[in-house]
Design a protein around this motif. Structure first.
Motif, short mmCIF file in Angstrom:
data_model
loop_
_atom_site.label_atom_id
_atom_site.label_comp_id
_atom_site.label_asym_id
_atom_site.label_seq_id
_atom_site.Cartn_x
_atom_site.Cartn_y
_atom_site.Cartn_z
N GLY A 252 0.81 -1.21 0.00
CA GLY A 252 0.00 0.00 0.00
C GLY A 252 0.84 1.26 0.00
N LEU A 253 2.01 1.21 0.65
CA LEU A 253 2.93 2.34 0.64
C LEU A 253 3.82 2.29 -0.61
N GLY A 254 4.21 1.10 -1.00
CA GLY A 254 5.09 0.96 -2.16
C GLY A 254 4.46 1.42 -3.46
N GLN A 255 3.14 1.35 -3.55
CA GLN A 255 2.46 1.75 -4.79
C GLN A 255 2.69 3.22 -5.13
N ALA A 256 3.07 4.02 -4.15
CA ALA A 256 3.37 5.43 -4.44
C ALA A 256 4.53 5.57 -5.42
N TYR A 257 5.43 4.58 -5.44
CA TYR A 257 6.57 4.65 -6.36
C TYR A 257 6.11 4.52 -7.81
N GLY A 258 4.98 3.89 -8.03
CA GLY A 258 4.48 3.74 -9.38
C GLY A 258 4.07 5.05 -10.04
N LYS A 259 3.97 6.13 -9.26
CA LYS A 259 3.55 7.42 -9.79
C LYS A 259 4.70 8.24 -10.36
N PHE A 260 5.95 7.80 -10.12
CA PHE A 260 7.10 8.54 -10.64
C PHE A 260 7.23 8.29 -12.14
N SER A 261 7.64 9.32 -12.86
CA SER A 261 7.66 9.23 -14.33
C SER A 261 8.62 8.17 -14.85
N ALA A 262 9.68 7.87 -14.10
CA ALA A 262 10.64 6.87 -14.56
C ALA A 262 10.07 5.44 -14.50
N VAL A 263 9.06 5.24 -13.68
CA VAL A 263 8.51 3.90 -13.47
C VAL A 263 7.55 3.56 -14.61
N THR A 264 7.92 2.58 -15.40
CA THR A 264 7.09 2.18 -16.54
C THR A 264 6.00 1.20 -16.15
N ASP A 265 6.26 0.36 -15.14
CA ASP A 265 5.31 -0.66 -14.72
C ASP A 265 5.44 -0.89 -13.22
N PHE A 266 4.29 -1.05 -12.56
CA PHE A 266 4.26 -1.49 -11.16
C PHE A 266 3.39 -2.74 -11.13
N ILE A 267 3.99 -3.88 -10.79
CA ILE A 267 3.29 -5.16 -10.86
C ILE A 267 3.24 -5.80 -9.47
N ALA A 268 2.03 -6.02 -8.98
CA ALA A 268 1.84 -6.71 -7.71
C ALA A 268 1.92 -8.22 -7.93
N LEU A 269 2.62 -8.90 -7.05
CA LEU A 269 2.75 -10.36 -7.10
C LEU A 269 1.94 -10.94 -5.95
N GLU A 270 0.78 -11.46 -6.25
CA GLU A 270 -0.12 -11.95 -5.22
C GLU A 270 0.44 -13.20 -4.54
N GLY A 271 0.24 -13.28 -3.23
CA GLY A 271 0.67 -14.44 -2.47
C GLY A 271 2.16 -14.55 -2.28
N VAL A 272 2.88 -13.43 -2.48
CA VAL A 272 4.34 -13.40 -2.38
C VAL A 272 4.74 -12.37 -1.35
N GLY A 273 5.83 -12.64 -0.61
CA GLY A 273 6.28 -11.74 0.44
C GLY A 273 7.44 -10.86 0.04
N HIS A 274 8.40 -10.70 0.95
CA HIS A 274 9.45 -9.68 0.81
C HIS A 274 10.51 -10.02 -0.22
N CYS A 275 10.69 -11.28 -0.56
CA CYS A 275 11.79 -11.68 -1.46
C CYS A 275 11.25 -12.43 -2.66
N PRO A 276 10.61 -11.74 -3.59
CA PRO A 276 9.97 -12.42 -4.73
C PRO A 276 10.92 -13.26 -5.56
N GLN A 277 12.18 -12.83 -5.69
CA GLN A 277 13.12 -13.58 -6.53
C GLN A 277 13.36 -14.98 -5.99
N ASP A 278 13.21 -15.17 -4.68
CA ASP A 278 13.45 -16.47 -4.05
C ASP A 278 12.14 -17.22 -3.84
N GLU A 279 11.07 -16.50 -3.57
CA GLU A 279 9.77 -17.13 -3.33
C GLU A 279 9.07 -17.53 -4.62
N ALA A 280 9.15 -16.69 -5.64
CA ALA A 280 8.39 -16.92 -6.86
C ALA A 280 9.24 -16.65 -8.10
N PRO A 281 10.36 -17.36 -8.27
CA PRO A 281 11.20 -17.12 -9.45
C PRO A 281 10.47 -17.42 -10.75
#
Length: 300
Positions: A252-281
């Motif tokens: 909910g707080l991280g979604q604010a980063y999606g509003k910056f012009s440099a950010v092309t995509d903000f993608i939520a990964l459902e059912g995944v926690g703090h380390c997506p690269q290890d939890e959901a490669p």
């Protein structure tokens, strides 16, 4: 139909300012990607990504100074454990080892390192991928937004840990398999990803001389840049991937980063926690490959 075969991973050492830095690599063709781990982790946290991303990229995962199997020198005013130090390390690595501009991919505080590097040297960074970027809620500029008890207790806790014998005792209590497992099971939504192998990867470097001092130095680090300071400075594209069940860095707080012009995509990964690269490669690797092909490769 052609089946892509994951590439083998190799381990190397590199000297930076007189200190040994460990890194891992995979792949021989395509754009260069540098993977930057989070606090207390290492390049081993990318073990599920290196072989897959190496199919069509030259991929590197680095142990930041003070972590993993890299050197852990005592922090000094000339070489503090800060985002500026780590960003310069990454930039020097990209120049001296890779020899061309790179895409930086970070998890947690590794995202801040990547953003800082892109802000320092924009011509040397082609893009940034952020996985659950650290919000740095204990930063001195953010403490006012915390609940009263937390904003009052945190500075005192930092002062207590600054007493070296107390700090070292606290670190020794943390650096145990059962404690690390408990912490990870709270941070990971997919708790089956918290394996004995992962525990060992995190525990082994914590036994090194200097590991406690690195930990305590960063615990005291309540200033420096925030992601919201750095994102407006970037010219390169940014992808945000965010595990929606992260208890440490709420989406909910991280979604604010999606509003910056440099950010092309903000993608939520459902059912995944703090380390997506290890939890959901299986989710993260294709998203990175597709985004790099779309946003970065076309401009090379």
């Amino acid at each position: 139909m052609t089946v892509s075969t994951p590439t083998p991973t190799q381990t190397h050492q590199w000297q930076w300012q007189g200190h040994t830095i460990r890194y891992q690599s995979a792949g021989t063709d395509g754009p260069a990607l540098v993977l930057i781990h989070g606090f207390g982790a290492s390049s081993d946290h990318w073990r599920k990504n290196l072989p897959e991303l190496g199919i069509d990229h030259r991929i590197y995962a680095i142990d930041l100074l003070g972590f993993g199997l890299s050197a852990k020198p005592t922090p000094t005013p000339d070489l503090p454990y800060s985002f500026e130090t780590w960003a310069q390390l990454v930039l020097d690595f990209s120049e001296q080892v890779i020899g061309e501009p790179v895409v930086l991919i970070g998890n947690s505080i590794g995202c801040i390192v990547a953003l800082q590097a892109a802000a320092i040297a924009p011509t040397r960074v082609r893009g940034v991928v952020m996985l659950n970027c650290s919000l740095r809620m204990l930063h001195e500029r953010k403490r006012a937004a915390l609940p009263w008890a937390q904003r009052t207790f945190s500075p005192w806790f930092q002062k207590i840990l600054a007493v070296r014998p107390i700090g070292h005792f606290f670190f020794q209590r943390l650096a145990r398999p059962s404690v690390i497992r408990n912490i990870l099971q709270k941070a990971y939504a997919r708790t089956d990803a918290v394996t004995d192998e992962l525990i060992e990867y995190l525990l082994r470097p914590a036994q090194d001389p200097g590991a406690a001092d690195v930990f305590l130095a960063f615990i005291q680090y309540s200033h420096g840049p925030l992601a919201e300071d750095l994102l407006p400075q970037l010219d390169c594209p940014v992808l945000c991937l965010w595990g929606a069940e992260d208890p440490w860095e709420p989406i909910g707080l991280g979604q604010a980063y999606g509003k910056f012009s440099a950010v092309t995509d903000f993608i939520a990964l459902e059912g995944v926690g703090h380390c997506p690269q290890d939890e959901a490669p299986e989710q993260v690797n294709p998203l990175i490959r597709q985004w790099v092909a779309r946003q970065v490769t076309r401009s090379i």
